[in-house]
Design a protein around this motif. Structure first.
Motif, PDB file in Angstrom:
ATOM      1  N   HIS B 237       0.824  -1.210   0.000  1.00  0.00           N
ATOM      2  CA  HIS B 237       0.000   0.000   0.000  1.00  0.00           C
ATOM      3  C   HIS B 237       0.859   1.261   0.000  1.00  0.00           C
ATOM      4  N   LEU B 238       2.038   1.197   0.606  1.00  0.00           N
ATOM      5  CA  LEU B 238       2.913   2.376   0.629  1.00  0.00           C
ATOM      6  C   LEU B 238       3.594   2.589  -0.723  1.00  0.00           C
ATOM      7  N   LEU B 239       4.086   1.502  -1.334  1.00  0.00           N
ATOM      8  CA  LEU B 239       4.734   1.660  -2.643  1.00  0.00           C
ATOM      9  C   LEU B 239       3.703   2.011  -3.720  1.00  0.00           C
ATOM     10  N   TRP B 240       2.550   1.360  -3.665  1.00  0.00           N
ATOM     11  CA  TRP B 240       1.486   1.747  -4.604  1.00  0.00           C
ATOM     12  C   TRP B 240       1.111   3.212  -4.351  1.00  0.00           C
ATOM     13  N   GLY B 241       1.137   3.611  -3.067  1.00  0.00           N
ATOM     14  CA  GLY B 241       0.861   5.007  -2.707  1.00  0.00           C
ATOM     15  C   GLY B 241       1.792   5.950  -3.460  1.00  0.00           C
ATOM     16  N   GLY B 242       3.058   5.565  -3.587  1.00  0.00           N
ATOM     17  CA  GLY B 242       4.001   6.379  -4.352  1.00  0.00           C
ATOM     18  C   GLY B 242       3.546   6.493  -5.797  1.00  0.00           C
ATOM     19  N   THR B 296       5.897   6.955   7.606  1.00  0.00           N
ATOM     20  CA  THR B 296       6.726   7.269   8.775  1.00  0.00           C
ATOM     21  C   THR B 296       6.460   6.264   9.893  1.00  0.00           C
ATOM     22  N   GLU B 297       5.185   5.975  10.124  1.00  0.00           N
ATOM     23  CA  GLU B 297       4.836   5.034  11.189  1.00  0.00           C
ATOM     24  C   GLU B 297       5.374   3.638  10.863  1.00  0.00           C
ATOM     25  N   TYR B 298       5.235   3.219   9.599  1.00  0.00           N
ATOM     26  CA  TYR B 298       5.710   1.883   9.227  1.00  0.00           C
ATOM     27  C   TYR B 298       7.223   1.769   9.383  1.00  0.00           C
ATOM     28  N   GLU B 299       7.939   2.802   8.968  1.00  0.00           N
ATOM     29  CA  GLU B 299       9.406   2.772   9.073  1.00  0.00           C
ATOM     30  C   GLU B 299       9.823   2.563  10.528  1.00  0.00           C
ATOM     31  N   THR B 300       9.096   3.184  11.465  1.00  0.00           N
ATOM     32  CA  THR B 300       9.423   3.023  12.880  1.00  0.00           C
ATOM     33  C   THR B 300       9.057   1.620  13.378  1.00  0.00           C
ATOM     34  N   LEU B 301       7.823   1.202  13.074  1.00  0.00           N
ATOM     35  CA  LEU B 301       7.336  -0.085  13.589  1.00  0.00           C
ATOM     36  C   LEU B 301       8.118  -1.271  13.028  1.00  0.00           C
ATOM     37  N   ALA B 307       8.771  -6.333  16.086  1.00  0.00           N
ATOM     38  CA  ALA B 307       8.059  -6.243  14.804  1.00  0.00           C
ATOM     39  C   ALA B 307       7.258  -7.515  14.484  1.00  0.00           C
ATOM     40  N   ALA B 308       7.830  -8.678  14.832  1.00  0.00           N
ATOM     41  CA  ALA B 308       7.180  -9.929  14.447  1.00  0.00           C
ATOM     42  C   ALA B 308       5.929 -10.244  15.264  1.00  0.00           C
ATOM     43  N   VAL B 309       5.817  -9.661  16.458  1.00  0.00           N
ATOM     44  CA  VAL B 309       4.650  -9.985  17.293  1.00  0.00           C
ATOM     45  C   VAL B 309       3.926  -8.722  17.781  1.00  0.00           C
ATOM     46  N   GLY B 310       4.465  -7.551  17.445  1.00  0.00           N
ATOM     47  CA  GLY B 310       3.920  -6.307  17.986  1.00  0.00           C
ATOM     48  C   GLY B 310       2.832  -5.667  17.141  1.00  0.00           C
ATOM     49  N   THR B 311       2.843  -4.326  17.162  1.00  0.00           N
ATOM     50  CA  THR B 311       1.783  -3.541  16.518  1.00  0.00           C
ATOM     51  C   THR B 311       1.520  -3.930  15.063  1.00  0.00           C
ATOM     52  N   LEU B 312       2.599  -4.243  14.315  1.00  0.00           N
ATOM     53  CA  LEU B 312       2.418  -4.560  12.897  1.00  0.00           C
ATOM     54  C   LEU B 312       1.429  -5.699  12.680  1.00  0.00           C
ATOM     55  N   LEU B 319      -6.270  -2.337  10.141  1.00  0.00           N
ATOM     56  CA  LEU B 319      -7.387  -1.433   9.799  1.00  0.00           C
ATOM     57  C   LEU B 319      -6.850  -0.115   9.229  1.00  0.00           C
ATOM     58  N   LYS B 320      -5.808   0.397   9.872  1.00  0.00           N
ATOM     59  CA  LYS B 320      -5.233   1.678   9.455  1.00  0.00           C
ATOM     60  C   LYS B 320      -4.661   1.599   8.040  1.00  0.00           C
ATOM     61  N   MET B 321      -3.887   0.540   7.759  1.00  0.00           N
ATOM     62  CA  MET B 321      -3.299   0.407   6.426  1.00  0.00           C
ATOM     63  C   MET B 321      -4.383   0.166   5.373  1.00  0.00           C
TER      64      MET B 321
END
Ligand code: FAD
Lengths: 79, 389
Positions: B237-242, B296-301, B307-312, B319-321
């Motif tokens: 979704h981010l690359l397509w966003g570009g 920005t949020e994805y780069e941080t998360l 990363a493997a078990v957290g917010t991502l 829902l957000k993405m």
């Protein structure tokens, strides 16, 4: 006791192709065929069965990946 | 956007101006592969931009890749989408298969030969549902066999290698998938239909029947479900966003030039179209802001320890993405349509420099590529348990 109840919920709402009774408590439920769509139904049914609400921080793959993981989450919420 | 001019950004600008722009019209008209642009991307080593430096790549981050995609999309959205789709495959490998020696070796080769990787997630019977497969990997000793009836493989005929989703084995559930890279020498593609579409014609994405074999080391260990949540969905979704931003910016820039032309013709007055332009620029800004915030949020998360078990992997993040995809893909055709209305008949004409036809047709692919209704249905389901607490 609660693991039996979890198993029952999974049986009714998990839409598994595999036989739930033959799954070990630590077996990966996603590997056994639980989709994200079905996992939502499982969560709703668990909330109903145990009379609790999963906070959003618990709504992630790892919390629902096995019967043991679900049990741990429920224990934490009812402690 | 004021991009810092890194070597990869400079290379992307060169490819966009010199090799994508001059052929964009023919690529669209003939629904042909943008061979000039992709050859130039390979020559500039842009296909391995994300590969870490220790394997010979440029080691750029996702933010820079999104900028590169936007730069390309301003001139030719098909070229940009091909580049974006290829990078999703590279990123999936780098993030999830790097402890596998076969893949380490593959990445070194990719840097050297600039292999173009296509994605095969679609399948007859599952349509756009990426998390379901019918086909299954059949393992016999060290070798596997895999046959997939795919509805859409972009640049399938032009790709070097393919990254394919399939059930882990013939007994696995439909959602228990693996991701497997198959090599050009080890697969055959039988084309089962055409690609005469409204837009994104240069992506050359017809249905194919794919038959392949390979070494079991090519089956990535991490379950595809985990890769999908942590990497494939957000990164797509981010690359397509570009790509969507570049397509929108191209339309906005034509409208801007048109309004300036009107202003010059009538010095001292603000042309009525300038009001519409003011609205258009604000729509563009919203699109940019929402892509940027999620990036920005994805780069941080994604670099966080958990990363493997957290917010991502949380429903809230998913829902957000999904909302980014829905909002951005609804905004894009609106932006191009508004730019068209500013340019009037000159925007409507195919042979004018203000023509919006290609941008408008390309823009409509965004809501189709992983259907928005399907994504909304997923969100509707998630909202049954999400509490927004
Ligand atoms: C330019 C482009 C390039 C592509 N490249 C590739 C590629 O390289 N590799 C690849 O694998 N795929 C690729 N795809 C994606 C592939 O074509 C998808 O399968 C496609 O986008 C979605 O397919 P569909 O519309 O048939 O299916 P669906 O997603 O099934 O949608 C059909 C329609 O049915 C409805 N619908 C379906 N399911 C639901 C649901 N659960 N809830 C509510 N409504 C629903 C929706 O209204 C939807 O519009 C590409 C797509 C495009 C546009």
């Amino acid at each position: 006791m609660s693991k039996e109840q979890i198993r029952q919920v999974l049986k009714e709402h998990g839409k598994f192709s595999a036989d739930i009774d033959s799954l070990a408590d630590n077996a990966d439920l996603y590997e056994a065929g639980m989709t994200s769509h079905a996992s939502v139904n499982v969560m709703l049914a668990l909330e109903d069965a145990f009379d609790l609400e999963f906070p959003d921080r618990m709504l992630k793959r790892s919390v629902f990946e096995s019967i043991n993981a679900i049990d741990a989450a429920i224990q934490e919420l009812t402690a | 956007m004021d991009n810092p001019a890194t070597p990869m950004i400079l290379a992307a600008r060169l490819v966009a101006k010199e090799f994508a722009a001059p052929h964009a019209k023919a690529v669209d008209q003939d629904a042909r592969f943008p061979i000039e642009a992709v050859t130039a991307l390979k020559r500039e080593k842009l296909l391995s931009a994300y590969v870490p430096a220790e394997f010979g790549g440029a080691g750029v981050g996702l933010t820079e890749l999104v900028q590169i995609v936007e730069i390309l999309a301003r001139e030719c959205a098909s070229t940009a989408m091909i580049y974006a789709m290829h990078q999703i495959q590279v990123i999936s490998i780098v993030r999830h298969a790097m402890d596998n020696p076969w893949y380490q070796n593959y990445l070194r080769e990719l840097v050297q030969h600039q292999y173009l990787i296509a994605s095969v997630t679609s399948e007859v019977g599952v349509g756009g549902e990426m998390r379901r497969s019918h086909c299954a990997v059949e393992v016999d000793g060290q070798r596997f066999k895999l046959v997939k009836d795919a509805t859409t493989i972009s640049y399938g005929a032009q790709a070097d290698d393919l990254l394919v989703t399939a059930r882990r084995n013939p007994d696995a559930a439909h959602s228990d998938q693996s991701l497997i890279l198959v090599r050009k020498a080890d697969y055959t593609l039988e084309q089962k239909g055409g690609w005469d579409t409204m837009g994104m014609r240069g992506t050359c994405s017809p249905p194919f029947l794919m038959s392949s074999v390979g070494d079991v080391a090519q089956i990535i260990d991490v379950p595809f479900g985990d890769m999908s949540a942590q990497t494939v969905v957000p990164v797509s979704h981010l690359l397509w966003g570009g790509c969507w931003m570049g397509c929108a910016a191209a339309a906005v820039n034509k409208a801007r030039a048109f309004v300036r032309g009107q202003a010059r013709a009538n010095p001292g007055t603000v042309p009525p179209t300038a009001l519409r332009l003011a609205e258009l620029v604000s729509m563009m800004q919203s699109l940019r802001t929402s892509v940027q915030a999620c990036l920005t949020e994805y780069e941080t998360l994604s670099v966080a320890d958990d990363a493997a078990v957290g917010t991502l992997t949380s429903m809230g993040y998913s829902l957000k993405m999904n909302n980014l995809k829905i909002d951005a893909t609804q905004a894009l055709p609106n932006i191009v349509t508004k730019a068209l209305s500013i340019c009037g008949i000159l925007g409507y004409k195919n042979d004018s420099k203000f023509s919006m036809s290609r941008h408008l047709r390309d823009a409509h692919s965004a809501a189709i590529m992983v259907g928005n209704d399907r994504i909304l249905a997923t969100n509707a389901n998630l909202l049954l348990v999400l509490k927004d607490d």
